[in-house]
Design a protein around this motif. Structure first.
Motif, PDB file in Angstrom:
ATOM      1  N   LYS A  95      -1.681   3.282   4.604  1.00  0.00           N
ATOM      2  CA  LYS A  95      -3.037   2.871   4.253  1.00  0.00           C
ATOM      3  C   LYS A  95      -3.299   1.431   4.705  1.00  0.00           C
ATOM      4  CE  LYS A  95      -3.774   5.904   0.320  1.00  0.00           C
ATOM      5  NZ  LYS A  95      -4.331   6.006  -1.037  1.00  0.00           N
TER       6      LYS A  95
ATOM      7  N   ARG B 289      -8.240   2.814   0.294  1.00  0.00           N
ATOM      8  CA  ARG B 289      -8.644   3.590   1.452  1.00  0.00           C
ATOM      9  C   ARG B 289      -7.752   4.798   1.653  1.00  0.00           C
ATOM     10  NH1 ARG B 289     -11.848   1.249   5.271  1.00  0.00           N
ATOM     11  NH2 ARG B 289     -10.766   2.334   6.937  1.00  0.00           N
ATOM     12  N   TRP B 290      -8.237   5.746   2.458  1.00  0.00           N
ATOM     13  CA  TRP B 290      -7.386   6.845   2.914  1.00  0.00           C
ATOM     14  C   TRP B 290      -6.460   6.251   3.979  1.00  0.00           C
ATOM     15  CZ3 TRP B 290      -5.618  10.998   1.081  1.00  0.00           C
ATOM     16  CH2 TRP B 290      -5.118  12.035   1.880  1.00  0.00           C
ATOM     17  N   TYR B 291      -5.670   7.073   4.599  1.00  0.00           N
ATOM     18  CA  TYR B 291      -4.682   6.583   5.553  1.00  0.00           C
ATOM     19  C   TYR B 291      -5.353   6.161   6.865  1.00  0.00           C
ATOM     20  CZ  TYR B 291      -1.402   8.463   2.215  1.00  0.00           C
ATOM     21  OH  TYR B 291      -0.702   8.715   1.069  1.00  0.00           O
ATOM     22  N   ASP B 292      -5.135   4.907   7.211  1.00  0.00           N
ATOM     23  CA  ASP B 292      -5.753   4.353   8.417  1.00  0.00           C
ATOM     24  C   ASP B 292      -4.844   4.405   9.635  1.00  0.00           C
ATOM     25  OD1 ASP B 292      -6.738   2.310   5.968  1.00  0.00           O
ATOM     26  OD2 ASP B 292      -8.319   3.013   7.308  1.00  0.00           O
TER      27      ASP B 292
ATOM     28  N   THR C  61       3.643  11.467  -0.743  1.00  0.00           N
ATOM     29  CA  THR C  61       3.186  10.089  -0.718  1.00  0.00           C
ATOM     30  C   THR C  61       4.010   9.259  -1.685  1.00  0.00           C
ATOM     31  OG1 THR C  61       1.254   8.628  -0.872  1.00  0.00           O
ATOM     32  CG2 THR C  61       1.422  10.387  -2.497  1.00  0.00           C
TER      33      THR C  61
ATOM     34  N   VAL D 142       0.837  -1.199   0.000  1.00  0.00           N
ATOM     35  CA  VAL D 142       0.000   0.000   0.000  1.00  0.00           C
ATOM     36  C   VAL D 142       0.872   1.250   0.000  1.00  0.00           C
ATOM     37  CG1 VAL D 142      -1.964  -1.072   1.151  1.00  0.00           C
ATOM     38  CG2 VAL D 142      -0.146  -0.011   2.523  1.00  0.00           C
ATOM     39  N   SER D 143       0.248   2.373  -0.330  1.00  0.00           N
ATOM     40  CA  SER D 143       0.950   3.644  -0.298  1.00  0.00           C
ATOM     41  C   SER D 143       1.185   4.091   1.139  1.00  0.00           C
ATOM     42  CB  SER D 143       0.130   4.718  -1.025  1.00  0.00           C
ATOM     43  OG  SER D 143      -0.043   4.391  -2.374  1.00  0.00           O
TER      44      SER D 143
END
Length: 119
Positions: free
Chosen positions: A99, A104-107, A50, A32-33
């Motif tokens: 992420k 998704r956005w950053y969790d 990012t 993931v990013s």
């Protein structure tokens, strides 16, 4: 338990450099990013940079483009932010984020590391 731990912040004179590191544990972020954000006193948290999961794609805020470089080492589950030509306006708490999944956005967020640039 997932943890992101930033390090490398500190006090530096304008024009100087710092390298931030963010070590992840509890899960792998290699697919993931990951990103860096910052929050200056009295301001909203803002995006800095990012990097894609393989590191082939990077994106920067206009304010840091050409001065900051984001990179990652998936074998170490670590992301870096090399900051050159620092300015007083770069003073902020810098946060690492990852992420949970690509869509998704950053969790996940680190606790932050203070960067102070003196003029």
């Amino acid at each position: 338990q997932v943890q992101l731990v930033e390090s490398g912040g500190g006090l530096v004179q304008a024009g100087g450099s710092l390298r931030l590191s963010c070590a992840a544990s509890g899960r792998t972020f290699s697919s993931v990013s990951m990103g860096w954000f910052r929050q200056a006193p009295g301001k909203e948290r803002e995006f800095v940079a990012t990097i894609s999961w393989r590191g082939g794609s990077t994106y920067y805020a206009d304010s840091v483009k050409g001065r900051f470089t984001i990179s990652r080492d998936n074998a170490k589950n670590t992301v870096y932010l090399q900051m050159n030509s620092l300015k007083p306006e770069d003073t902020a708490v810098y946060y690492c984020a990852g992420k949970g999944s690509p869509d998704r956005w950053y969790d996940y967020w680190g606790q932050g590391t203070q960067v102070t640039v003196s003029s």
